[in-house]
Design an enzyme around this catalytic site. Structure first.
Site, PDB file in Angstrom:
ATOM      1  N   TYR A   1      83.780   7.302  82.257  1.00  0.00           N
ATOM      2  CA  TYR A   1      83.543   7.716  83.641  1.00  0.00           C
ATOM      3  C   TYR A   1      84.265   7.490  84.618  1.00  0.00           C
ATOM      4  O   TYR A   1      84.280   7.446  85.677  1.00  0.00           O
ATOM      5  CB  TYR A   1      82.068   7.250  84.086  1.00  0.00           C
ATOM      6  CG  TYR A   1      80.710   7.436  83.224  1.00  0.00           C
ATOM      7  CD1 TYR A   1      80.260   8.683  82.827  1.00  0.00           C
ATOM      8  CD2 TYR A   1      80.181   6.145  82.937  1.00  0.00           C
ATOM      9  CE1 TYR A   1      79.143   8.549  82.228  1.00  0.00           C
ATOM     10  CE2 TYR A   1      79.123   6.347  81.957  1.00  0.00           C
ATOM     11  CZ  TYR A   1      78.525   7.377  81.629  1.00  0.00           C
ATOM     12  OH  TYR A   1      77.568   7.583  80.727  1.00  0.00           O
TER      13      TYR A   1
ATOM     14  N   GLY B   1      67.168   1.779  86.298  1.00  0.00           N
ATOM     15  CA  GLY B   1      68.118   1.294  84.978  1.00  0.00           C
ATOM     16  C   GLY B   1      68.914   0.249  85.599  1.00  0.00           C
ATOM     17  O   GLY B   1      69.067  -0.891  85.771  1.00  0.00           O
ATOM     18  N   ARG B   2      70.205   0.833  86.017  1.00  0.00           N
ATOM     19  CA  ARG B   2      71.362   0.230  86.378  1.00  0.00           C
ATOM     20  C   ARG B   2      71.000  -1.014  87.743  1.00  0.00           C
ATOM     21  O   ARG B   2      71.560  -1.916  87.555  1.00  0.00           O
ATOM     22  CB  ARG B   2      72.401   1.235  87.183  1.00  0.00           C
ATOM     23  CG  ARG B   2      73.606   0.909  87.396  1.00  0.00           C
ATOM     24  CD  ARG B   2      74.509   1.597  88.203  1.00  0.00           C
ATOM     25  NE  ARG B   2      74.458   3.169  87.719  1.00  0.00           N
ATOM     26  CZ  ARG B   2      75.244   3.316  86.664  1.00  0.00           C
ATOM     27  NH1 ARG B   2      76.203   2.538  86.396  1.00  0.00           N
ATOM     28  NH2 ARG B   2      75.308   4.584  86.131  1.00  0.00           N
TER      29      ARG B   2
ATOM     30  N   GLY C   1      68.404   5.881  89.785  1.00  0.00           N
ATOM     31  CA  GLY C   1      69.488   6.217  90.334  1.00  0.00           C
ATOM     32  C   GLY C   1      70.397   5.478  91.271  1.00  0.00           C
ATOM     33  O   GLY C   1      71.239   5.690  91.651  1.00  0.00           O
TER      34      GLY C   1
ATOM     35  N   TYR D   1      74.539   0.125  80.681  1.00  0.00           N
ATOM     36  CA  TYR D   1      75.328   1.076  79.875  1.00  0.00           C
ATOM     37  C   TYR D   1      76.376   0.412  79.460  1.00  0.00           C
ATOM     38  O   TYR D   1      77.584   0.787  79.159  1.00  0.00           O
ATOM     39  CB  TYR D   1      75.843   2.204  80.762  1.00  0.00           C
ATOM     40  CG  TYR D   1      74.479   2.902  81.468  1.00  0.00           C
ATOM     41  CD1 TYR D   1      73.418   3.567  80.767  1.00  0.00           C
ATOM     42  CD2 TYR D   1      74.077   2.722  82.919  1.00  0.00           C
ATOM     43  CE1 TYR D   1      72.330   4.043  81.416  1.00  0.00           C
ATOM     44  CE2 TYR D   1      73.129   3.076  83.463  1.00  0.00           C
ATOM     45  CZ  TYR D   1      72.127   3.992  82.631  1.00  0.00           C
ATOM     46  OH  TYR D   1      70.855   4.423  83.167  1.00  0.00           O
TER      47      TYR D   1
ATOM     48  N   CYS E   1      92.698   2.145  69.011  1.00  0.00           N
ATOM     49  CA  CYS E   1      93.776   2.900  68.848  1.00  0.00           C
ATOM     50  C   CYS E   1      93.648   4.156  69.491  1.00  0.00           C
ATOM     51  O   CYS E   1      93.534   5.102  68.955  1.00  0.00           O
ATOM     52  CB  CYS E   1      93.901   3.241  67.418  1.00  0.00           C
ATOM     53  SG  CYS E   1      95.247   3.881  66.760  1.00  0.00           S
TER      54      CYS E   1
HETATM   55  C1  LIG Z   1      68.967   7.238  82.864  1.00  0.00           C
HETATM   56  C2  LIG Z   1      67.691   7.400  83.598  1.00  0.00           C
HETATM   57  C3  LIG Z   1      67.296   6.623  84.511  1.00  0.00           C
HETATM   58  C4  LIG Z   1      68.065   5.432  84.993  1.00  0.00           C
HETATM   59  O1  LIG Z   1      68.878   5.703  85.940  1.00  0.00           O
HETATM   60  P1  LIG Z   1      69.706   4.652  86.577  1.00  0.00           P
HETATM   61  O2  LIG Z   1      70.801   5.156  87.307  1.00  0.00           O
HETATM   62  O3  LIG Z   1      70.182   3.650  85.612  1.00  0.00           O
HETATM   63  O4  LIG Z   1      68.710   4.122  87.404  1.00  0.00           O
HETATM   64  C5  LIG Z   1      65.845   6.996  85.096  1.00  0.00           C
HETATM   65  N1  LIG Z   1      64.992   7.931  84.611  1.00  0.00           N
HETATM   66  C6  LIG Z   1      65.732   8.637  83.769  1.00  0.00           C
HETATM   67  C7  LIG Z   1      64.769   9.929  83.010  1.00  0.00           C
HETATM   68  C8  LIG Z   1      66.970   8.659  83.155  1.00  0.00           C
HETATM   69  O5  LIG Z   1      67.499   9.510  82.133  1.00  0.00           O
END
Ligand SMILES: *Cc1c(COP(=O)(O)O)cnc(C)c1O
Length: 427
Positions: free
Chosen positions: A323, A283-284, A240, A379, A350
């Protein structure tokens, strides 16, 4: 010019990624194109490992499922957070150890539970119903599955509503008030071994306070679990952490996150006399800033605003449409040109909502220019579709002064794939 993105710079009028000319890469591989810096990717993992030397860092595969990138992350010691059988097979292929995988998801199929048990990966149960299903599946297979519990901590992540996952109104997790009861149930069931707690409060979070609040709630829950004789071997605090999409944004670093949550974690563990493995699931913040999304300008149209029509839109980069997300735009072949006019960059799809960037002041834009959208690694491709007859584009990895193809672009055969026209319609 690019703030903390040291892998990007402008030179001789062109945008460079790790010293490689982006305009040349666009010529060599064509557009649209995703281009990733391997060095930046490795560096982003190392920043986490330095900030959290004792933790396991799991990559959230939904952010980017490219196998070459997953290989790099495996080499850097990462595990993974997977959400489906498909993501599990990707990380197995990438060589990530099964011990470092958490199988997440709020609505798993029986086959997915079977696959997780067979592979020996830990499952995060999102409901009591799922816990019972997992126990049943594991018993039938004569196995014992390690299970953690996705907690809904009811914490506001102060982010876009579509990516806030820790509020009590979100579909994710077991309400925190019910965790102890579910844990107790798990302790009495065959086929499952409860090993800990898991949460993930949302994405693109730009303050550390929601993480600290969630951590405090998680440690309170751990205490309650310990009180009923439950074992806490792992605590997973999700991902997150946000990144600086706009030049003005100040995003917290993994080190900032560590100084917020580690003291609470350590104090909690000491108080309870437990030493669980800490797990994080970014992730991000691992992959977003490593990657450029390159498009070529087809048309410039002077209407009520100046529209720049490029060769890809939300089919390949959905975040602006989904978003209202901001991605910084740079004209890669005029990278140090003075800003002259305001433009709105649109794709070929389109739909009126197919806008990549609104009201950006850029150097004079012309047909044939290359527009680079920054921070497209998370993403981005992973959300791409073939909507409106647009095949998905290639991906390139920049390493050691050159670009290597890491995913071929699709051709039009993708639209035929799997389609069946009943013979009666072919008369
Ligand atoms: C999407 C997700 C993440 C990663 O979130 P980021 O904001 O990309 O760091 C981690 N854990 C779970 C369970 C997720 O669904």
């Amino acid at each position: 010019m690019f703030g903390t993105k040291e892998h990007l710079r402008a030179e001789g009028g062109h945008l460079l990624i790790d010293g490689v000319d982006v305009v040349e890469i666009a010529e060599e591989f064509g557009t649209p194109l995703y281009v990733t810096s391997e060095e930046r990717l490795r560096e982003n993992v190392r920043r986490y490992r330095e900030a959290f030397p004792d933790a396991w860092i799991f990559f959230a595969v939904k952010a980017n499922g490219n196998l070459a990138l997953l290989r790099v992350l495996a080499e850097e010691g990462m595990g993974a957070d997977v959400f489906s059988a498909g993501e599990l097979s990707l990380v197995r292929m990438a060589g990530m150890p099964m011990e470092k995988i958490l199988f997440n998801g709020n609505s798993k199929r029986t086959e997915e539970l079977e696959l997780a048990v067979e592979a020996g990966v830990r499952v995060s149960a999102d409901s009591k119903d799922e816990l019972l299903a997992l126990s049943e599946v594991a018993c039938e297979m004569g196995e014992e599955a390690e299970v953690a519990f996705r907690v809904n901590p009811d914490v506001s992540a102060k982010t876009h509503p579509k990516i806030a996952t820790g509020l009590k109104t979100a579909k994710f997790g077991i309400p925190w008030q019910e965790i102890v009861d579910v844990y107790k149930t798990a302790m009495s069931l065959d086929g499952v071994r409860p090993v800990g707690l898991h949460c993930h409060i949302g994405s693109q979070i730009l303050e550390t306070s929601p993480f600290v609040e969630a951590m405090a709630k998680m440690m309170d829950l751990a205490e309650k679990v310990v009180e009923i004789g439950g074992k806490i071997e792992m605590m997973d605090f999700g991902g997150g952490l946000g990144i600086a999409y706009t030049p003005e944004t100040k995003a917290p670093t993994p080190a900032d996150l560590a100084s917020g949550i580690l003291p609470v974690f350590k104090a909690g563990c000491q108080k309870l006399g437990i030493s669980p493995r800490m797990i994080l699931e970014p992730g991000r913040s691992i992959v977003a800033d490593t990657t450029l999304f390159l498009t070529k300008v087809n048309v410039v149209k002077r209407a009520h605003v100046n529209f720049v029509g490029v060769d890809a839109g939300f089919n390949l980069l959905a975040r602006p449409m989904l978003y209202d997300a901001y991605h910084h735009a740079v004209v890669a072949n005029k990278a140090d040109g003075a800003p002259e006019e305001k433009y709105t960059i649109v794709g070929p799809i389109c739909e009126s909502g197919d806008i990549l960037a609104k009201d950006r002041t850029l150097p004079k834009v012309e047909r044939g220019d290359i527009v680079a959208m920054l921070d497209a690694g998370a993403y981005g491709f992973s959300m791409a579709s073939v909507y409106n007859g647009q095949p998905r584009c290639p991906e390139v990895l920049v390493n050691d002064g050159r670009g290597e193809l890491i995913r071929r672009g699709e051709d039009r055969s993708v639209f035929l794939s799997g389609q069946i026209v009943p013979p009666r319609l072919l008369k």
